[in-house]
Design a protein around this motif. Structure first.
Motif, PDB file in Angstrom:
ATOM      1  N   HIS A   7       0.849  -1.183   0.000  1.00  0.00           N
ATOM      2  CA  HIS A   7       0.000   0.000   0.000  1.00  0.00           C
ATOM      3  C   HIS A   7       0.887   1.235   0.000  1.00  0.00           C
ATOM      4  O   HIS A   7       2.092   1.156   0.282  1.00  0.00           O
ATOM      5  N   GLY A  44       0.783   5.562   1.127  1.00  0.00           N
ATOM      6  CA  GLY A  44       0.012   6.628   1.743  1.00  0.00           C
ATOM      7  C   GLY A  44       0.783   7.275   2.872  1.00  0.00           C
ATOM      8  O   GLY A  44       1.833   6.778   3.293  1.00  0.00           O
ATOM      9  N   SER A  75      -3.300   4.882   6.438  1.00  0.00           N
ATOM     10  CA  SER A  75      -2.596   4.032   5.476  1.00  0.00           C
ATOM     11  C   SER A  75      -2.091   2.752   6.124  1.00  0.00           C
ATOM     12  O   SER A  75      -2.136   1.676   5.524  1.00  0.00           O
ATOM     13  N   SER A 123      -3.064  -2.577  -2.972  1.00  0.00           N
ATOM     14  CA  SER A 123      -4.166  -1.627  -2.891  1.00  0.00           C
ATOM     15  C   SER A 123      -4.416  -0.992  -4.253  1.00  0.00           C
ATOM     16  O   SER A 123      -3.536  -0.940  -5.119  1.00  0.00           O
ATOM     17  N   ASP A 124      -5.627  -0.495  -4.445  1.00  0.00           N
ATOM     18  CA  ASP A 124      -5.969   0.104  -5.734  1.00  0.00           C
ATOM     19  C   ASP A 124      -5.098   1.323  -6.013  1.00  0.00           C
ATOM     20  O   ASP A 124      -4.688   1.558  -7.152  1.00  0.00           O
ATOM     21  N   ARG A 125      -4.805   2.090  -4.981  1.00  0.00           N
ATOM     22  CA  ARG A 125      -3.969   3.279  -5.181  1.00  0.00           C
ATOM     23  C   ARG A 125      -2.556   2.884  -5.603  1.00  0.00           C
ATOM     24  O   ARG A 125      -1.984   3.457  -6.529  1.00  0.00           O
ATOM     25  N   THR A 170      -2.677   1.551  -9.147  1.00  0.00           N
ATOM     26  CA  THR A 170      -2.826   2.635 -10.134  1.00  0.00           C
ATOM     27  C   THR A 170      -1.510   3.360 -10.341  1.00  0.00           C
ATOM     28  O   THR A 170      -1.096   3.613 -11.480  1.00  0.00           O
ATOM     29  N   ASP A 171      -0.827   3.673  -9.248  1.00  0.00           N
ATOM     30  CA  ASP A 171       0.435   4.405  -9.350  1.00  0.00           C
ATOM     31  C   ASP A 171       1.527   3.571 -10.005  1.00  0.00           C
ATOM     32  O   ASP A 171       2.235   4.037 -10.905  1.00  0.00           O
ATOM     33  N   GLU A 201     -12.758  -1.409  -0.217  1.00  0.00           N
ATOM     34  CA  GLU A 201     -11.983  -0.866  -1.324  1.00  0.00           C
ATOM     35  C   GLU A 201     -11.718  -1.946  -2.374  1.00  0.00           C
ATOM     36  O   GLU A 201     -11.712  -3.139  -2.074  1.00  0.00           O
ATOM     37  N   ASP A 208       3.668  11.322   0.931  1.00  0.00           N
ATOM     38  CA  ASP A 208       3.251   9.977   0.582  1.00  0.00           C
ATOM     39  C   ASP A 208       4.174   8.944   1.182  1.00  0.00           C
ATOM     40  O   ASP A 208       5.359   9.018   1.011  1.00  0.00           O
ATOM     41  N   THR A 239       4.822   4.802   1.276  1.00  0.00           N
ATOM     42  CA  THR A 239       4.445   3.571   0.619  1.00  0.00           C
ATOM     43  C   THR A 239       4.647   2.441   1.591  1.00  0.00           C
ATOM     44  O   THR A 239       5.713   2.310   2.136  1.00  0.00           O
TER      45      THR A 239
END
Length: 270
Positions: free
Chosen positions: A96, A98, A115, A146-148, A151-152, A178, A239, A241
């Motif tokens: 993840h 965040g 996060s 995670s989706d985030r 995506t990144d 999620e 951010d 991670t």
């Protein structure tokens, strides 16, 4: 680590002691020694390892790290088995990204934030537990991203893996709701027969999955509400991670793309 309690009690200390060296060897196996050395924070919690890295490392935690973890665990199981009789070391991992706190190296509150909680939820999800439970022993790693982070790292083109190598799932653990993405570097067993997508109550074989996969006859598809596992933690603001590997296995990274306001040295506190 999958089925940690399945090892006899006398082997628990050995399993716990093996986790950090396995992670170090995994990073170096795939050429990520510098990322390992840049670790911002880690904890060994029973059968789990939690660590945080600067967020630019996120794509590398998806690939090549997950493939390297599979290869490293294969090596460990072949050359240094644990238990009597020996049982394979197999891990779940969650990734993840965040923001999390870094309050002056306070070990109690370091790495706090949503996060971190979300990374726990991902690792405790029925979907990733079921994937590892349905696989044969040749599958040493099942990961959930995670989706985030997906995506990144993946959709953003920063990771060498294609979207087609991931299976979307909708995770529901406690109040966490999620989309996430499953990845299994080496599928085996029932995953080859029916695919990685989680079984549901409507599946005629839904009752075949073991208890860890939370798919029993009559309650298949229910989500796990157990809050266990590890978390990754990050740097000051910005951010982070998270990469968690552990038993609840996880691989997590956290960090801040901006330079840290104070020098950080690697802390080996396990």
């Amino acid at each position: 680590m999958k089925d940690f309690s399945g090892f006899e009690a006398a082997a628990h200390a050995e399993v716990t002691g093996r986790i950090k060296p396995i992670m170090a060897a995994t990073f170096r196996r795939c050429g990520l020694g510098e990322v390992w050395d840049d670790e911002l924070w880690h904890r060994v919690i029973g059968d789990a390892y939690v660590s945080a890295y600067p967020s630019p490392a996120l794509p590398l935690l998806v690939h090549p790290l997950l493939d390297a973890l599979q290869t490293q665990l294969e090596h460990e199981n072949r050359t240094a088995p644990v238990g009597h009789p020996p049982r394979p070391l197999r891990m779940r991992a969650s990734i993840h990204v965040g923001p999390i706190t870094d309050p002056e190296d306070d070990p109690v509150t370091d790495g706090s934030g949503t996060s971190r909680v979300d990374t726990h939820r991902l690792l405790d999800s029925t979907e990733v537990k079921q994937a590892l439970a349905r696989a044969g022993e040749k599958t040493c790693v099942a990961a959930i991203v995670s989706d985030r982070a997906f995506t990144d790292a993946v959709l953003g083109g920063y990771c060498e893996l294609s979207r087609e190598l991931f299976t979307p799932v909708d995770v529901a653990v406690k109040n966490y709701r999620e989309r996430a993405w499953l990845a299994v570097p080496v599928p085996s067993g029932d995953l080859l027969a029916r695919g990685i997508e989680p079984l549901t109550a409507e599946d005629p074989s839904g009752g075949e999955v073991g208890a860890e996969g939370n798919t029993r006859q009559g309650d298949a598809g229910k989500k796990s509400a157990q809050d266990v596992g590890m978390t990754g933690i990050g740097s000051v603001g910005g951010d982070a991670t998270n990469t968690f590997v552990g038993n609840s296995g996880r691989i997590s990274i956290s960090g801040n793309p901006a330079p840290s306001p104070r020098p950080r040295k690697r802390r080996d506190d396990s």
